[in-house]
Design a protein around this motif. Structure first.
Motif, PDB file in Angstrom:
ATOM      1  N   LYS A 174       0.827  -1.224   0.000  1.00 33.75           N
ATOM      2  CA  LYS A 174       0.000   0.000   0.000  1.00 33.75           C
ATOM      3  C   LYS A 174       0.855   1.265   0.000  1.00 33.75           C
ATOM      4  CE  LYS A 174      -3.849  -2.288   2.347  1.00 33.75           C
ATOM      5  NZ  LYS A 174      -4.564  -2.603   1.106  1.00 33.75           N
ATOM      6  N   TRP A 175       1.948   1.230  -0.747  1.00 38.31           N
ATOM      7  CA  TRP A 175       2.801   2.403  -0.886  1.00 38.31           C
ATOM      8  C   TRP A 175       2.165   3.455  -1.784  1.00 38.31           C
ATOM      9  CZ3 TRP A 175       8.377   0.002  -1.666  1.00 38.31           C
ATOM     10  CH2 TRP A 175       8.781  -0.587  -0.458  1.00 38.31           C
ATOM     11  N   LEU A 176       1.243   3.052  -2.644  1.00 36.09           N
ATOM     12  CA  LEU A 176       0.522   3.971  -3.524  1.00 36.09           C
ATOM     13  C   LEU A 176      -0.780   3.318  -3.933  1.00 36.09           C
ATOM     14  CD1 LEU A 176       2.316   3.905  -7.004  1.00 36.09           C
ATOM     15  CD2 LEU A 176       2.726   2.244  -5.227  1.00 36.09           C
ATOM     16  N   ASP A 177      -1.700   4.121  -4.480  1.00 32.28           N
ATOM     17  CA  ASP A 177      -2.998   3.565  -4.876  1.00 32.28           C
ATOM     18  C   ASP A 177      -3.014   3.233  -6.371  1.00 32.28           C
ATOM     19  OD1 ASP A 177      -3.331   5.992  -6.242  1.00 32.28           O
ATOM     20  OD2 ASP A 177      -4.510   6.876  -4.635  1.00 32.28           O
ATOM     21  N   ASP A 178      -4.109   2.654  -6.815  1.00 34.38           N
ATOM     22  CA  ASP A 178      -4.208   2.195  -8.200  1.00 34.38           C
ATOM     23  C   ASP A 178      -4.112   3.340  -9.204  1.00 34.38           C
ATOM     24  OD1 ASP A 178      -4.296  -0.600  -8.684  1.00 34.38           O
ATOM     25  OD2 ASP A 178      -6.229  -0.721  -7.670  1.00 34.38           O
ATOM     26  N   LYS A 179      -4.703   4.480  -8.864  1.00 30.59           N
ATOM     27  CA  LYS A 179      -4.663   5.612  -9.794  1.00 30.59           C
ATOM     28  C   LYS A 179      -3.228   6.098 -10.005  1.00 30.59           C
ATOM     29  CE  LYS A 179      -9.331   7.426  -9.091  1.00 30.59           C
ATOM     30  NZ  LYS A 179     -10.134   8.595  -8.654  1.00 30.59           N
ATOM     31  N   MET A 180      -2.494   6.236  -8.916  1.00 31.60           N
ATOM     32  CA  MET A 180      -1.102   6.674  -9.015  1.00 31.60           C
ATOM     33  C   MET A 180      -0.260   5.635  -9.746  1.00 31.60           C
ATOM     34  SD  MET A 180       1.063   9.053  -8.379  1.00 31.60           S
ATOM     35  CE  MET A 180       0.317  10.069  -7.103  1.00 31.60           C
ATOM     36  N   TYR A 181      -0.510   4.376  -9.440  1.00 29.04           N
ATOM     37  CA  TYR A 181       0.249   3.306 -10.088  1.00 29.04           C
ATOM     38  C   TYR A 181       0.002   3.310 -11.592  1.00 29.04           C
ATOM     39  CZ  TYR A 181       2.107  -1.325 -11.119  1.00 29.04           C
ATOM     40  OH  TYR A 181       2.827  -2.361 -11.646  1.00 29.04           O
ATOM     41  N   ALA A 182      -1.243   3.478 -11.995  1.00 32.66           N
ATOM     42  CA  ALA A 182      -1.562   3.515 -13.422  1.00 32.66           C
ATOM     43  C   ALA A 182      -0.860   4.677 -14.112  1.00 32.66           C
ATOM     44  CB  ALA A 182      -3.077   3.626 -13.619  1.00 32.66           C
ATOM     45  N   ASP A 183      -0.740   5.803 -13.421  1.00 29.56           N
ATOM     46  CA  ASP A 183      -0.080   6.957 -14.022  1.00 29.56           C
ATOM     47  C   ASP A 183       1.429   6.726 -14.164  1.00 29.56           C
ATOM     48  OD1 ASP A 183      -1.412   9.334 -14.960  1.00 29.56           O
ATOM     49  OD2 ASP A 183       0.060  10.460 -13.798  1.00 29.56           O
ATOM     50  N   ILE A 184       2.033   6.040 -13.181  1.00 24.42           N
ATOM     51  CA  ILE A 184       3.457   5.706 -13.283  1.00 24.42           C
ATOM     52  C   ILE A 184       3.698   4.753 -14.449  1.00 24.42           C
ATOM     53  CG2 ILE A 184       5.361   4.517 -12.126  1.00 24.42           C
ATOM     54  CD1 ILE A 184       4.261   5.589  -9.491  1.00 24.42           C
ATOM     55  N   VAL A 185       2.821   3.763 -14.588  1.00 23.34           N
ATOM     56  CA  VAL A 185       2.945   2.830 -15.713  1.00 23.34           C
ATOM     57  C   VAL A 185       2.845   3.576 -17.031  1.00 23.34           C
ATOM     58  CG1 VAL A 185       1.872   0.867 -16.882  1.00 23.34           C
ATOM     59  CG2 VAL A 185       2.117   0.846 -14.397  1.00 23.34           C
ATOM     60  N   ALA A 186       1.913   4.532 -17.120  1.00 23.52           N
ATOM     61  CA  ALA A 186       1.764   5.320 -18.340  1.00 23.52           C
ATOM     62  C   ALA A 186       3.031   6.113 -18.637  1.00 23.52           C
ATOM     63  CB  ALA A 186       0.571   6.260 -18.200  1.00 23.52           C
ATOM     64  N   LEU A 187       3.637   6.690 -17.603  1.00 19.11           N
ATOM     65  CA  LEU A 187       4.885   7.432 -17.784  1.00 19.11           C
ATOM     66  C   LEU A 187       5.975   6.531 -18.353  1.00 19.11           C
ATOM     67  CD1 LEU A 187       7.075   9.606 -17.317  1.00 19.11           C
ATOM     68  CD2 LEU A 187       7.158   8.871 -14.929  1.00 19.11           C
ATOM     69  N   CYS A 188       6.114   5.338 -17.787  1.00 21.83           N
ATOM     70  CA  CYS A 188       7.201   4.450 -18.194  1.00 21.83           C
ATOM     71  C   CYS A 188       6.964   3.854 -19.574  1.00 21.83           C
ATOM     72  CB  CYS A 188       7.393   3.353 -17.146  1.00 21.83           C
ATOM     73  SG  CYS A 188       7.904   4.037 -15.537  1.00 21.83           S
ATOM     74  N   GLN A 189       5.729   3.771 -20.011  1.00 26.01           N
ATOM     75  CA  GLN A 189       5.442   3.364 -21.384  1.00 26.01           C
ATOM     76  C   GLN A 189       5.742   4.501 -22.357  1.00 26.01           C
ATOM     77  OE1 GLN A 189       1.359   2.117 -20.944  1.00 26.01           O
ATOM     78  NE2 GLN A 189       1.926  -0.031 -20.674  1.00 26.01           N
ATOM     79  N   PHE A 190       5.671   5.725 -21.861  1.00 26.57           N
ATOM     80  CA  PHE A 190       5.965   6.896 -22.686  1.00 26.57           C
ATOM     81  C   PHE A 190       7.461   7.015 -22.968  1.00 26.57           C
ATOM     82  CE2 PHE A 190       7.484  11.330 -22.276  1.00 26.57           C
ATOM     83  CZ  PHE A 190       6.955  11.871 -23.440  1.00 26.57           C
ATOM     84  N   LEU A 191       8.286   6.597 -21.997  1.00 29.25           N
ATOM     85  CA  LEU A 191       9.741   6.758 -22.127  1.00 29.25           C
ATOM     86  C   LEU A 191      10.381   5.563 -22.827  1.00 29.25           C
ATOM     87  CD1 LEU A 191      10.507   7.990 -18.491  1.00 29.25           C
ATOM     88  CD2 LEU A 191      10.432   9.400 -20.558  1.00 29.25           C
ATOM     89  N   PRO A 192      11.494   5.775 -23.527  1.00 29.91           N
ATOM     90  CA  PRO A 192      12.270   4.628 -24.015  1.00 29.91           C
ATOM     91  C   PRO A 192      12.896   3.888 -22.846  1.00 29.91           C
ATOM     92  CG  PRO A 192      13.485   6.666 -24.374  1.00 29.91           C
ATOM     93  CD  PRO A 192      12.122   7.066 -23.880  1.00 29.91           C
ATOM     94  N   GLY A 193      13.193   2.600 -23.046  1.00 31.82           N
ATOM     95  CA  GLY A 193      13.816   1.816 -22.001  1.00 31.82           C
ATOM     96  C   GLY A 193      12.911   0.709 -21.490  1.00 31.82           C
TER      97      GLY A 193
END
Length: 393
Positions: A41-60
């Motif tokens: 429970k370090w973060l909620d689903d909404k925040m987690y989804a946004d982090i995933v979106a960020l990392c899909q946006f970046l190369p790597g």
């Protein structure tokens, strides 16, 4: 999310994930959600989804970047480093050991190694099917993917692939720019925009300066750093897409032959963690343990710098419809590049006999229809390769 600078807790959690997260980037995202959102429970689903979106946006490597981002949010810069170490170290060490074994035996007549080469065909085909469903859901993006595949085969260079990705981004922008972008979540960080700008500056300087230094100074470590940093900076679509880019950097240059390269890619399917740890295998073969260390650091350093550089600005970036539109074109091109890689170098370097293709079909069926864990499929395919070697030679 509560901010606690507990680097050891982050290391412990990420190390557990690094030891147990089989199945590739999509599976890693699921493992991370179970651990970081549901259990810790370090973060909620909404925040987690946004982090995933960020990392899909970046190369790597998207899954590694998600772990790094959560580590950064939980424990600052040290937390991000510890999160990366825990998740990647187990597979790096295993692949370095495999490279040592390969260099010691100096032969590919061993049947199970033949199986490792064959399983790469099934794994890439399976990844291609899964990615195409989400990244090419309509005719325009299917067309972009098909054109990208043909161009990748006709222009088999890293520069060519960059041009294809950039061109696809412009096409995506032209087609989808009027679509509405989702509203992003705000992200709480212990560092601000100045740190972000510094990270982007370092990222770009290394991308420009290291190749220039390499052109004047002949040094193995500079060459290894240049290769892996450059590839780590431009790869969209995750670990499977890194395959053709790295192959074209190390095989034609004489660092190793195609069989050695593909065997390492097959071995990478049998270990947990990100596929980018293939860099540990390649670096070990190129210049021993020190070469592996340089290759792994260079491969993942762009991910660190890009995540640190982008997190403070992500909320503003994510809300731009034009960015989202361009990403749709880029992601479609990624599917095309992977399709081309399925033929060359994966199929051409792995399948030399009808029995080889039969084993690849079995492996694909186990992955696709029987939903078997990829690491188990790798071991089964290795056993079938050994059996084929005994019966056919």
């Amino acid at each position: 999310m509560k901010k606690q600078n507990n680097a050891l807790e982050i290391l412990r959690t990420s190390l557990l994930l690094g030891l147990t997260s089989f199945g590739g980037p999509a599976a890693h995202i699921g493992y991370f959600r179970d651990e970081y959102v549901k259990k810790k429970k370090w973060l909620d689903d909404k925040m987690y989804a946004d982090i995933v979106a960020l990392c899909q946006f970046l190369p790597g490597p998207a899954s590694s970047q998600v772990g790094i981002a959560i580590g950064l949010m939980r424990g600052g810069l040290l937390g991000g480093i510890f999160s990366w170490i825990g998740f990647t170290l187990p597979s790096v060490l295993l692949l370095m050991a495999f490279a040592w074994l390969i260099s010691s035996t100096a032969t590919f007549d061993i049947g199970w190694i033949k199986g490792l080469k064959i399983v790469a065909v099934a794994v890439v085909a399976h990844a291609l099917v899964g990615m195409s469903k989400s990244l090419t859901p309509d005719l325009p993006r299917i067309t972009v993917a098909l054109v990208a595949a043909v161009l990748t085969l006709l222009i088999p260079t890293a520069v060519g692939q960059i041009a294809i990705i950039v061109g696809a981004g412009f096409i995506g922008y032209a087609i989808y720019r009027k679509e509405k972008a989702p509203k992003p979540e705000s992200i709480d960080l212990s560092f601000g925009k100045r740190t972000g700008v510094a990270a982007w500056t370092i990222f770009l300087l290394l991308l420009i300066i290291v190749p220039a230094i390499r052109s004047f100074i002949e040094n193995t470590f500079i060459a290894i750093f240049d290769i892996f940093y450059r590839v780590g900076s431009i790869v969209f679509g995750g670990g499977h897409v890194v395959l053709p880019m790295l192959e074209r950097e190390v095989v034609p240059a004489g660092w190793m032959d195609a069989e050695t390269f593909i065997a390492g890619y097959g071995a990478a399917q049998a270990v947990p963690g990100p596929l980018f740890t293939l860099s540990g295998y390649l670096g070990q073969l190129m210049n021993g343990p020190s070469g592996a260390a340089v290759a792994v650091i260079a491969m993942f350093l762009p991910s660190f710098l890009l995540v640190i550089g982008t997190l403070p600005f992500w909320s503003a970036i994510r809300s731009k419809p034009g960015i989202q539109a361009a990403l749709k074109g880029v992601n479609a091109a990624v599917v095309g590049i992977l399709l081309a890689a399925l033929y060359d170098p994966v199929f051409t370097s792995s399948i030399g006999h009808p029995a080889d293709f039969g084993i690849a079909i079995i492996a694909f069926g186990l992955l696709m229809y029987y939903k078997m864990a990829p690491w188990l499929v790798v071991f089964i395919t290795a056993a079938l390769g050994a059996l084929s070697h005994l019966l056919i030679g």
